[in-house]
Motif scaffolding. Structure first.
Motif, short mmCIF file in Angstrom:
data_model
loop_
_atom_site.label_atom_id
_atom_site.label_comp_id
_atom_site.label_asym_id
_atom_site.label_seq_id
_atom_site.Cartn_x
_atom_site.Cartn_y
_atom_site.Cartn_z
N ALA A 70 9.78 -11.53 2.68
CA ALA A 70 10.89 -12.44 2.99
C ALA A 70 11.09 -12.59 4.49
O ALA A 70 11.48 -13.66 4.96
N MET A 71 10.79 -11.52 5.24
CA MET A 71 10.94 -11.58 6.70
C MET A 71 9.67 -12.07 7.39
O MET A 71 9.62 -12.16 8.61
N GLY A 72 8.65 -12.39 6.62
CA GLY A 72 7.43 -12.95 7.18
C GLY A 72 6.55 -11.96 7.91
O GLY A 72 5.87 -12.32 8.87
N VAL A 73 6.55 -10.70 7.45
CA VAL A 73 5.72 -9.68 8.08
C VAL A 73 4.87 -8.97 7.05
O VAL A 73 5.12 -9.07 5.84
N MET A 74 3.85 -8.27 7.53
CA MET A 74 2.96 -7.54 6.63
C MET A 74 2.38 -6.32 7.35
O MET A 74 2.39 -6.25 8.58
N ILE A 75 1.87 -5.40 6.56
CA ILE A 75 1.24 -4.19 7.08
C ILE A 75 -0.25 -4.43 7.20
O ILE A 75 -0.89 -4.92 6.27
N VAL A 76 -0.81 -4.07 8.37
CA VAL A 76 -2.25 -4.21 8.58
C VAL A 76 -2.81 -2.93 9.20
O VAL A 76 -2.06 -2.12 9.76
N ASP A 77 -4.11 -2.79 9.11
CA ASP A 77 -4.82 -1.70 9.76
C ASP A 77 -4.72 -1.93 11.27
O ASP A 77 -5.02 -3.03 11.76
N ALA A 78 -4.29 -0.93 12.01
CA ALA A 78 -4.09 -1.08 13.45
C ALA A 78 -5.39 -1.34 14.20
O ALA A 78 -5.38 -2.02 15.23
N ARG A 83 -6.71 -5.23 5.78
CA ARG A 83 -5.90 -4.50 4.80
C ARG A 83 -6.21 -3.00 4.91
O ARG A 83 -7.37 -2.60 4.86
N PRO A 84 -5.18 -2.17 5.06
CA PRO A 84 -5.42 -0.72 5.12
C PRO A 84 -5.87 -0.18 3.76
O PRO A 84 -5.44 -0.68 2.72
N PRO A 85 -6.72 0.84 3.76
CA PRO A 85 -7.11 1.46 2.50
C PRO A 85 -5.90 2.11 1.82
O PRO A 85 -4.95 2.53 2.48
N VAL A 86 -5.96 2.22 0.51
CA VAL A 86 -4.84 2.76 -0.27
C VAL A 86 -4.48 4.18 0.18
O VAL A 86 -3.30 4.52 0.29
N GLY A 87 -5.47 4.99 0.49
CA GLY A 87 -5.19 6.35 0.94
C GLY A 87 -4.33 6.38 2.19
O GLY A 87 -3.44 7.23 2.33
N ARG A 88 -4.56 5.45 3.09
CA ARG A 88 -3.74 5.40 4.31
C ARG A 88 -2.36 4.85 4.02
O ARG A 88 -1.39 5.20 4.70
N LEU A 89 -2.23 4.00 3.01
CA LEU A 89 -0.90 3.53 2.61
C LEU A 89 -0.09 4.67 2.01
O LEU A 89 1.11 4.78 2.24
N VAL A 90 -0.75 5.54 1.25
CA VAL A 90 -0.08 6.72 0.72
C VAL A 90 0.38 7.60 1.88
O VAL A 90 1.52 8.10 1.90
N LEU A 91 -0.48 7.79 2.86
CA LEU A 91 -0.13 8.56 4.05
C LEU A 91 1.05 7.92 4.78
O LEU A 91 1.96 8.62 5.25
N ARG A 92 1.08 6.60 4.84
CA ARG A 92 2.19 5.88 5.47
C ARG A 92 3.49 6.15 4.72
O ARG A 92 4.54 6.35 5.32
N ALA A 124 -0.53 6.72 9.79
CA ALA A 124 -1.44 6.00 8.90
C ALA A 124 -2.36 5.02 9.62
O ALA A 124 -3.24 4.43 9.00
N GLY A 125 -2.15 4.82 10.92
CA GLY A 125 -2.98 3.86 11.65
C GLY A 125 -2.70 2.43 11.23
O GLY A 125 -3.62 1.64 11.02
N THR A 126 -1.40 2.09 11.09
CA THR A 126 -1.02 0.75 10.67
C THR A 126 -0.11 0.08 11.69
O THR A 126 0.48 0.74 12.55
N LEU A 127 -0.01 -1.23 11.56
CA LEU A 127 0.94 -2.04 12.33
C LEU A 127 1.68 -2.93 11.35
O LEU A 127 1.15 -3.28 10.29
N VAL A 128 2.89 -3.31 11.71
CA VAL A 128 3.61 -4.34 10.97
C VAL A 128 3.59 -5.57 11.85
O VAL A 128 4.08 -5.54 12.99
N VAL A 129 2.98 -6.64 11.35
CA VAL A 129 2.76 -7.84 12.16
C VAL A 129 3.36 -9.06 11.46
O VAL A 129 3.59 -9.06 10.25
N LEU A 130 3.58 -10.11 12.24
CA LEU A 130 4.03 -11.38 11.67
C LEU A 130 2.88 -11.96 10.85
O LEU A 130 1.72 -11.93 11.28
N ARG A 131 3.21 -12.50 9.69
CA ARG A 131 2.19 -13.17 8.89
C ARG A 131 1.68 -14.37 9.67
O ARG A 131 2.46 -15.07 10.29
#
Length: 138
Positions: A70-78, A83-92, A124-131
């Motif tokens: 809804a806010m126009g953002v998403m999680i990505v691999d830094a 797309r981050p692997p599921v294991g890293r999403l669990v770590l996140r 987790a090595g992720t970023l939250v970025v604008l779509r």
């Protein structure tokens, strides 16, 4: 990739509370109706696991929870922007627990981090970025 600002991320979290809190209340009501009230440690753990699975499913399938979408953002691999692997999403997700422990410092870290990463993102090595389709920054 433009990283999401703290206010956008906070708003997404508040929007997610609009579905997470009712889910928790529903699960607690089921526990009550089934005769497991007050909730036992096992019932508490089951509620937490169901919420975690819901959040992780949204992250894995859409790169975002409904609030983030809804806010126009998403999680990505830094590193790759993919797309981050599921294991890293669990770590996140585990990192969310750590980020909240010391007076929410791990979440507030986004305010002064150059890459706008919370502790859970760093872990987790992720970023939250604008779509890409959202355009302007929030």
């Amino acid at each position: 990739m433009q990283t999401a600002r703290f206010g956008t991320r906070a708003a997404a979290l508040l929007l997610d509370a609009l579905w997470i809190v009712p889910l928790i209340l529903l699960l607690r009501a089921v526990s009550l109706l089934s005769g497991h009230w007050p909730p036992s440690g096992l019932a508490d753990l089951l509620v937490e696991l169901i919420v975690a699975l819901a959040v992780l499913t949204f992250w894995a399938e859409n790169g975002a929870t409904p609030g983030k979408r809804a806010m126009g953002v998403m999680i990505v691999d830094a590193a790759t922007g993919g797309r981050p692997p599921v294991g890293r999403l669990v770590l996140r997700y585990v990192g969310y627990l750590l980020s909240g422990l010391p007076l929410l410092l791990g979440f507030l870290w986004v305010l002064w981090d150059p890459r706008r990463q919370g502790w859970h993102d760093k872990l987790a090595g992720t970023l939250v970025v604008l779509r890409p389709s959202t355009g302007g920054g929030r």
